[in-house]
Write a protein that holds these residues in place. Structure first.
Motif, PDB file in Angstrom:
ATOM      1  N   GLN A  72       0.805  -1.211   0.000  1.00  0.00           N
ATOM      2  CA  GLN A  72       0.000   0.000   0.000  1.00  0.00           C
ATOM      3  C   GLN A  72       0.845   1.271   0.000  1.00  0.00           C
ATOM      4  O   GLN A  72       0.317   2.375   0.158  1.00  0.00           O
ATOM      5  N   HIS A 120      -4.797   7.367  -0.147  1.00  0.00           N
ATOM      6  CA  HIS A 120      -5.206   7.721   1.209  1.00  0.00           C
ATOM      7  C   HIS A 120      -6.595   8.347   1.304  1.00  0.00           C
ATOM      8  O   HIS A 120      -7.140   8.434   2.400  1.00  0.00           O
ATOM      9  N   PRO A 124     -12.789   4.687   3.712  1.00  0.00           N
ATOM     10  CA  PRO A 124     -12.803   3.328   4.263  1.00  0.00           C
ATOM     11  C   PRO A 124     -13.870   2.463   3.625  1.00  0.00           C
ATOM     12  O   PRO A 124     -15.029   2.841   3.534  1.00  0.00           O
ATOM     13  N   THR A 138      -9.227   0.976  -0.855  1.00  0.00           N
ATOM     14  CA  THR A 138      -8.367   1.335   0.267  1.00  0.00           C
ATOM     15  C   THR A 138      -7.253   0.325   0.480  1.00  0.00           C
ATOM     16  O   THR A 138      -6.087   0.686   0.643  1.00  0.00           O
ATOM     17  N   THR A 139      -7.594  -0.944   0.459  1.00  0.00           N
ATOM     18  CA  THR A 139      -6.603  -1.986   0.728  1.00  0.00           C
ATOM     19  C   THR A 139      -5.930  -2.523  -0.529  1.00  0.00           C
ATOM     20  O   THR A 139      -4.972  -3.291  -0.445  1.00  0.00           O
TER      21      THR A 139
END
Length: 223
Positions: A72, A120, A124, A138-139
């Protein structure tokens, strides 16, 4: 934002560091690949700016090792090697972006900001999906029918672009400009090659097939 700058040209490193610090960023520097890798793995960085032609360990290898340990962590390659073959090697090593020297500092700044937002500010749990294929922004995790799918950085970027444009046909020119940030070269089949790579991973063992070729126009992702 905390940035690691790995660049062996002292004057350029100083110029970039001062510019970024003037924008309010915290910048750490390294002047060879081995030190850059060590700091990258130990430090809590938001982004890495990485030269390719480095002593001890070249930037492609540093990028590859960083990506393996910190998937990431955004990586921007900064180099004088601007050919398609070099860019392909950089993206295959896991780079998110590729800026060729000489460059305007403002362009570097824009790319830094864009990469930071991409990693970033996705929010979420935000996802892109079609049928039973899901991409977690996000991941950076991809799964189909609940099964995880491992993609290279360039495969991931291509899939993300197709998902953002699902149900719409995108041409090879669109993909070259938006995913590779290159002028489309009619003499290269790199886009077709990566479409094939992606099909093997997300379509080969699943049904229905999601990546479709529209003859004479391009590709579309749909059920």
């Amino acid at each position: 934002m905390k940035i690691l700058l790995v660049e062996d040209e002292v004057k350029l490193s100083s110029f970039v560091r001062k510019g970024l610090e003037g924008e309010g960023y915290w910048v750490d520097t390294a002047f060879d690949g081995q030190l850059g890798l060590s700091r990258g793995l130990r430090g809590d960085y938001d982004l890495v700016i990485l030269d390719v032609s480095l002593p001890q360990l070249n930037g492609f290898e540093v990028c590859r090792r960083l990506r393996a340990e910190l998937p990431q962590l955004p990586v921007l390659l900064l180099t004088a090697l601007g050919g398609i073959a070099h860019k392909t090697e950089g993206y295959d090593a896991g780079a998110d972006d590729y800026l060729v020297k000489p460059f305007e500092f403002q362009e570097l700044l824009l790319r830094v900001r864009a990469l930071y937002r991409r990693y970033h500010d996705a929010g979420p749990g935000r996802t892109l999906s079609v049928a039973d294929l899901t991409l977690h922004l996000t991941t950076k995790r991809v799964e189909r029918a609940g099964r995880p799918i491992t993609l290279t950085a360039r495969e991931y970027a291509l899939l993300e672009y197709l998902l953002l444009n699902k149900e719409h046909v995108v041409s090879r020119v669109d993909i070259a400009e938006k995913v590779w940030e290159l002028k489309f070269d009619t003499n290269t089949n790199i886009i077709d090659v990566y479409i094939t790579y992606l099909r093997r991973k997300i379509d080969k063992d699943f049904s229905p097939k999601l990546i479709h070729t529209v003859v004479g126009m391009g590709y579309v992702l749909r059920e």
